[in-house]
Design an enzyme around this catalytic site. Structure first.
Site, mmCIF file in Angstrom:
data_model
loop_
_atom_site.group_PDB
_atom_site.id
_atom_site.type_symbol
_atom_site.label_atom_id
_atom_site.label_comp_id
_atom_site.label_asym_id
_atom_site.label_seq_id
_atom_site.Cartn_x
_atom_site.Cartn_y
_atom_site.Cartn_z
ATOM 1 N N ARG A 129 -24.663 69.399 72.168
ATOM 2 C CA ARG A 129 -25.949 68.705 72.224
ATOM 3 C C ARG A 129 -26.721 69.040 73.497
ATOM 4 O O ARG A 129 -27.950 69.105 73.487
ATOM 5 C CB ARG A 129 -25.740 67.192 72.107
ATOM 6 C CG ARG A 129 -25.405 66.769 70.681
ATOM 7 C CD ARG A 129 -25.152 65.291 70.546
ATOM 8 N NE ARG A 129 -25.147 64.902 69.144
ATOM 9 C CZ ARG A 129 -24.712 63.735 68.696
ATOM 10 N NH1 ARG A 129 -24.253 62.824 69.542
ATOM 11 N NH2 ARG A 129 -24.740 63.454 67.411
ATOM 12 N N LYS A 173 -16.629 59.083 49.098
ATOM 13 C CA LYS A 173 -17.093 58.002 48.237
ATOM 14 C C LYS A 173 -18.512 58.206 47.728
ATOM 15 O O LYS A 173 -19.412 58.554 48.487
ATOM 16 C CB LYS A 173 -17.014 56.669 48.986
ATOM 17 C CG LYS A 173 -15.584 56.256 49.324
ATOM 18 C CD LYS A 173 -15.557 54.869 49.944
ATOM 19 C CE LYS A 173 -14.122 54.399 50.156
ATOM 20 N NZ LYS A 173 -14.080 53.044 50.731
ATOM 21 N N GLY A 176 -21.726 65.562 60.170
ATOM 22 C CA GLY A 176 -20.571 65.839 61.030
ATOM 23 C C GLY A 176 -19.424 66.547 60.333
ATOM 24 O O GLY A 176 -18.933 67.575 60.794
ATOM 25 N N GLY A 209 -26.753 60.694 60.550
ATOM 26 C CA GLY A 209 -27.556 59.721 59.817
ATOM 27 C C GLY A 209 -28.940 60.227 59.479
ATOM 28 O O GLY A 209 -29.440 60.000 58.373
#
Length: 396
Positions: free
Chosen positions: A39, A197, A354, A377
């Site tokens: 980053r 999921k 990720g 996100g």
């Protein structure tokens, strides 16, 4: 194509101007040292370009979740030296106490990290008083942190409303790549969506069936779709309570002429551990005490053929339990196919999240896709078709 936002190319003469630059410096630390500087390196282009043009560069960032309470172990003071090493120039650290006086001593070309924005309780609430507090230090605002763009915080959204606002180079590259992938892509478009999921990717799947020509479903999610189609998945991870929802998504895909690809051969084992006894079977041959842990070779080969006929690929999530060998085989194989097609110039490939980044790096192809987003996100919300506040504010 006219961009919906201004970039550093539109910024004009900034010599001596104070530029607040929102970056993502939320790096992993171990024993007081930065353990992964990815980053930090992503900020180099923007920060050095501004400094080289004579701007006074003031880097805004959050670190951890201090919830408005200053804490020494979440202070950005510890990043000034490693960040300076990455940039190859001196980086000052400025505490919020006496910040205005400290900024006043800076010269054109100087770079400083301001203290953790989340030490202010109003940062995450986008409190106008905190926005004004930050804005008082700068003349211009640059947002270079796509990974925080899904949050309407003072430093990610509020500042863009009160100061002249621009996208930094990393933000610009990210938005350009995403536009090519789903905004105005070249068809046929394929999407790979994997992960454990269905419940975590429902909005993504519902949005994608109306956008892409081929939807490839992998990971534990595929088991729920197989179960919806009447397949007995044995002991596999499966959200049986969502089979009706899975069926609705399959029906929506049919109406949108989107082909959904589910595996027809799979790798199964009785134990989930590294290198257990496995067998490759047709999905209708999974025993009651077995679990599906990866796609089989025939399914992967067929998916490779699908990609060969596509022009654009969006990828989020692994196809199998890739962290546990040998259940990384399908993900690695298809990633290598996608990378080869990208290198040949026949495929625009954009991946993010990720687990996805880790899987592509494991396959050795992280640098061979058109673009790999490290955002988690924000990337997922973009795949859901949601407006990202930090991006929307740049077009205000």
């Amino acid at each position: 194509m006219t961009k919906a936002f201004k970039t550093l190319d539109d910024i004009g003469d900034i010599h001596g101007k104070r530029v607040l630059v929102r970056e993502d410096l939320n790096v992993p630390m171990a024993d007081g040292q930065v353990s992964d500087d990815t980053r930090l390196r992503a900020t180099i282009a923007t920060v050095t370009e501004l400094a080289d043009k004579g701007a006074i560069v003031l880097v805004l960032a959050h670190f951890g979740r201090p919830k408005g309470v200053p804490s020494p172990d979440m202070s950005l003071a510890m990043l000034a030296r490693p960040y300076g090493t990455v940039l190859g120039r001196e980086v000052r650290y400025i505490d919020w106490e006496g910040d205005a006086a400290a900024v006043a001593t800076m010269q054109p070309g100087d770079i400083a990290i301001l203290e953790n924005t989340r030490f202010f309780g109003g940062e995450e609430k986008n409190d106008p008083a905190v926005v004004e507090r930050f804005a008082s230090l700068g003349d211009l605002y640059v947002n270079d942190a796509f990974s925080a763009a899904h949050r309407a915080h003072a430093s990610t959204e509020g500042l863009a409303r009160v100061l002249p606002a621009y996208a930094g180079r990393a933000m610009e590259a990210e938005l350009d790549a995403l536009e090519k992938a789903l905004g105005a892509p070249e068809h046929p478009v394929a999407a790979v969506v994997g992960g454990a999921k269905v419940s975590t990717k429902l909005a993504v799947l519902k949005h994608l069936v109306g956008k892409v020509d081929h939807l490839i479903i992998g990971g534990g999610m595929a088991n729920t779709f197989l179960a919806a189609r009447g397949v007995d998945v044995g002991k596999s991870l499966c959200e049986h309570d969502l089979t009706d929802t899975a069926e609705e998504i399959l029906e929506a895909a049919d109406r949108a002429n989107c082909t959904v690809h589910l595996p027809y051969d799979v790798v199964v084992a009785r134990e989930f551990k590294p290198n257990p006894a496995t067998r490759t079977v047709n999905v209708h041959e999974v025993a009651a005490d077995e679990m599906i842990l990866d796609l089989g070779p025939s399914a992967v080969e067929a998916l490779g053929d699908v990609l060969k006929n596509c022009r654009t690929l969006v990828w989020n999530g692994p196809l199998g339990a890739f962290e546990t060998p040998p259940f990384d085989t399908a993900t690695v194989s298809l990633a290598k196919t996608a990378a080869a097609l990208t290198q040949d110039g026949s495929l625009v490939s954009v991946a993010g999240g990720g687990d996805t980044v880790a899987a592509l790096n494991q396959a050795g192809v992280g640098d061979k896709f058109t673009f790999v987003s490290t955002a988690g996100g924000a990337f997922l919300e973009w795949m859901e078709g949601r407006e990202l506040p930090g991006v929307a504010a740049l077009g205000a």
